[in-house]
Design a protein around this motif. Structure first.
Motif, PDB file in Angstrom:
ATOM      1  N   ARG A 109       0.928  -1.079  -0.134  1.00  0.00           N
ATOM      2  CA  ARG A 109       0.070   0.008  -0.047  1.00  0.00           C
ATOM      3  C   ARG A 109       0.984   1.293  -0.115  1.00  0.00           C
ATOM      4  NH1 ARG A 109      -1.845   3.240   3.522  1.00  0.00           N
ATOM      5  NH2 ARG A 109      -0.737   2.325   5.353  1.00  0.00           N
ATOM      6  N   VAL A 110       0.903   1.892  -1.053  1.00  0.00           N
ATOM      7  CA  VAL A 110       1.709   3.209  -1.242  1.00  0.00           C
ATOM      8  C   VAL A 110       1.286   4.445  -0.539  1.00  0.00           C
ATOM      9  CG1 VAL A 110       3.010   4.627  -2.919  1.00  0.00           C
ATOM     10  CG2 VAL A 110       2.472   2.393  -3.444  1.00  0.00           C
ATOM     11  N   LEU A 111      -0.212   4.684  -0.558  1.00  0.00           N
ATOM     12  CA  LEU A 111      -0.802   5.684   0.062  1.00  0.00           C
ATOM     13  C   LEU A 111      -2.286   5.477  -0.102  1.00  0.00           C
ATOM     14  CD1 LEU A 111      -1.962   7.540  -2.420  1.00  0.00           C
ATOM     15  CD2 LEU A 111       0.499   8.574  -2.438  1.00  0.00           C
ATOM     16  N   SER A 112      -2.936   6.206   0.782  1.00  0.00           N
ATOM     17  CA  SER A 112      -4.525   6.144   0.840  1.00  0.00           C
ATOM     18  C   SER A 112      -4.937   7.550   0.573  1.00  0.00           C
ATOM     19  CB  SER A 112      -5.006   5.950   2.198  1.00  0.00           C
ATOM     20  OG  SER A 112      -4.580   4.475   2.568  1.00  0.00           O
ATOM     21  N   LEU A 113      -6.166   7.535  -0.143  1.00  0.00           N
ATOM     22  CA  LEU A 113      -6.768   8.817  -0.589  1.00  0.00           C
ATOM     23  C   LEU A 113      -8.379   8.833  -0.345  1.00  0.00           C
ATOM     24  CD1 LEU A 113      -4.981   7.700  -3.327  1.00  0.00           C
ATOM     25  CD2 LEU A 113      -5.365  10.168  -3.824  1.00  0.00           C
ATOM     26  N   GLY A 114      -8.765  10.122   0.273  1.00  0.00           N
ATOM     27  CA  GLY A 114      -9.945  10.203   0.495  1.00  0.00           C
ATOM     28  C   GLY A 114     -10.701  11.511  -0.255  1.00  0.00           C
ATOM     29  N   ARG A 115     -11.990  11.417  -0.443  1.00  0.00           N
ATOM     30  CA  ARG A 115     -12.647  12.560  -1.241  1.00  0.00           C
ATOM     31  C   ARG A 115     -12.846  13.476  -0.133  1.00  0.00           C
ATOM     32  NH1 ARG A 115     -16.050  11.245  -5.683  1.00  0.00           N
ATOM     33  NH2 ARG A 115     -16.539   9.231  -4.787  1.00  0.00           N
ATOM     34  N   SER A 116     -12.667  14.925  -0.580  1.00  0.00           N
ATOM     35  CA  SER A 116     -12.900  15.830   0.601  1.00  0.00           C
ATOM     36  C   SER A 116     -14.185  16.429   0.424  1.00  0.00           C
ATOM     37  CB  SER A 116     -11.836  17.033   0.378  1.00  0.00           C
ATOM     38  OG  SER A 116     -12.254  17.698  -0.961  1.00  0.00           O
ATOM     39  N   GLU A 117     -14.736  17.211   1.277  1.00  0.00           N
ATOM     40  CA  GLU A 117     -15.960  17.964   1.133  1.00  0.00           C
ATOM     41  C   GLU A 117     -16.201  18.465   0.056  1.00  0.00           C
ATOM     42  OE1 GLU A 117     -16.433  20.205   4.871  1.00  0.00           O
ATOM     43  OE2 GLU A 117     -16.307  18.267   6.200  1.00  0.00           O
ATOM     44  N   ARG A 118     -15.253  18.957  -0.868  1.00  0.00           N
ATOM     45  CA  ARG A 118     -15.466  19.860  -1.897  1.00  0.00           C
ATOM     46  C   ARG A 118     -15.266  18.757  -3.151  1.00  0.00           C
ATOM     47  NH1 ARG A 118     -11.171  24.716  -1.189  1.00  0.00           N
ATOM     48  NH2 ARG A 118     -12.226  25.831   0.482  1.00  0.00           N
ATOM     49  N   GLY A 119     -15.072  17.507  -2.815  1.00  0.00           N
ATOM     50  CA  GLY A 119     -15.446  16.625  -3.918  1.00  0.00           C
ATOM     51  C   GLY A 119     -13.967  16.317  -4.533  1.00  0.00           C
ATOM     52  N   THR A 120     -12.762  17.095  -4.237  1.00  0.00           N
ATOM     53  CA  THR A 120     -11.703  16.711  -4.779  1.00  0.00           C
ATOM     54  C   THR A 120     -10.890  15.550  -3.990  1.00  0.00           C
ATOM     55  OG1 THR A 120     -10.544  18.318  -3.386  1.00  0.00           O
ATOM     56  CG2 THR A 120     -11.139  19.023  -5.559  1.00  0.00           C
ATOM     57  N   TRP A 121     -10.094  14.823  -4.488  1.00  0.00           N
ATOM     58  CA  TRP A 121      -9.174  13.641  -3.737  1.00  0.00           C
ATOM     59  C   TRP A 121      -8.005  14.244  -3.153  1.00  0.00           C
ATOM     60  CZ3 TRP A 121     -10.966   8.887  -3.128  1.00  0.00           C
ATOM     61  CH2 TRP A 121     -12.523   8.528  -3.662  1.00  0.00           C
ATOM     62  N   LYS A 122      -7.646  13.887  -2.154  1.00  0.00           N
ATOM     63  CA  LYS A 122      -6.636  14.331  -1.279  1.00  0.00           C
ATOM     64  C   LYS A 122      -5.793  13.030  -0.496  1.00  0.00           C
ATOM     65  CE  LYS A 122      -6.800  18.667  -0.997  1.00  0.00           C
ATOM     66  NZ  LYS A 122      -5.675  19.720  -1.369  1.00  0.00           N
ATOM     67  N   ILE A 123      -4.603  13.029  -0.235  1.00  0.00           N
ATOM     68  CA  ILE A 123      -3.779  11.994   0.340  1.00  0.00           C
ATOM     69  C   ILE A 123      -4.182  12.196   1.744  1.00  0.00           C
ATOM     70  CG2 ILE A 123      -1.544  11.050   0.933  1.00  0.00           C
ATOM     71  CD1 ILE A 123      -0.694  12.398  -2.079  1.00  0.00           C
ATOM     72  N   ILE A 124      -4.608  10.892   2.355  1.00  0.00           N
ATOM     73  CA  ILE A 124      -4.996  10.975   3.700  1.00  0.00           C
ATOM     74  C   ILE A 124      -3.881  10.257   4.576  1.00  0.00           C
ATOM     75  CG2 ILE A 124      -7.512  11.459   3.540  1.00  0.00           C
ATOM     76  CD1 ILE A 124      -8.013   8.615   3.757  1.00  0.00           C
ATOM     77  N   GLU A 125      -3.258   9.302   3.908  1.00  0.00           N
ATOM     78  CA  GLU A 125      -1.999   8.468   4.650  1.00  0.00           C
ATOM     79  C   GLU A 125      -0.993   8.179   3.670  1.00  0.00           C
ATOM     80  OE1 GLU A 125      -2.159   4.434   7.172  1.00  0.00           O
ATOM     81  OE2 GLU A 125      -3.969   5.145   6.643  1.00  0.00           O
TER      82      GLU A 125
END
Length: 107
Positions: A90-106
């Motif tokens: 697992r290289v990284l985890s991403l999540g969808r922000s409240e604005r709908g964009t995708w960000k790295i969360i881990e």
């Protein structure tokens, strides 16, 4: 990014250029390690990886990685998984922000 794949691509491009400040912007600002009192940012982790000679390995993982949905999160969280020499990482985890964009969360 508008998709997890776009975020990974933009992040990878920034890392390739050595622009860790830009790469840091693809993560949530509050990324912290609960075991230490100082915030752990993507930028500081990339700087450490560079000093340790591990940036090329990270770039390899980012380039061969595939986005996989995490079961039970309704498609709002994904992992970037890479097969490195027969080992699933697992290289990284991403999540969808409240604005709908995708960000790295881990990272």
């Amino acid at each position: 990014g508008k998709t997890p794949e776009e975020t990974v691509r933009l992040f990878t491009e920034a890392v390739k250029k050595g622009d860790f400040e830009l790469a840091n912007r693809y993560g949530y600002p509050e990324l912290t390690d609960p075991m230490i009192k100082h915030p752990k940012t993507i930028k500081t982790e990339l700087e450490k990886m560079k000093a340790d000679g591990k940036i090329d390995l990270l770039l390899r993982e980012l380039e061969v990685g595939e986005v996989k949905e995490i079961p039970g999160f309704g498609g709002d969280n994904v992992n970037l998984m890479a097969d490195i020499d027969g080992l699933k990482v697992r290289v990284l985890s991403l999540g969808r922000s409240e604005r709908g964009t995708w960000k790295i969360i881990e990272f």
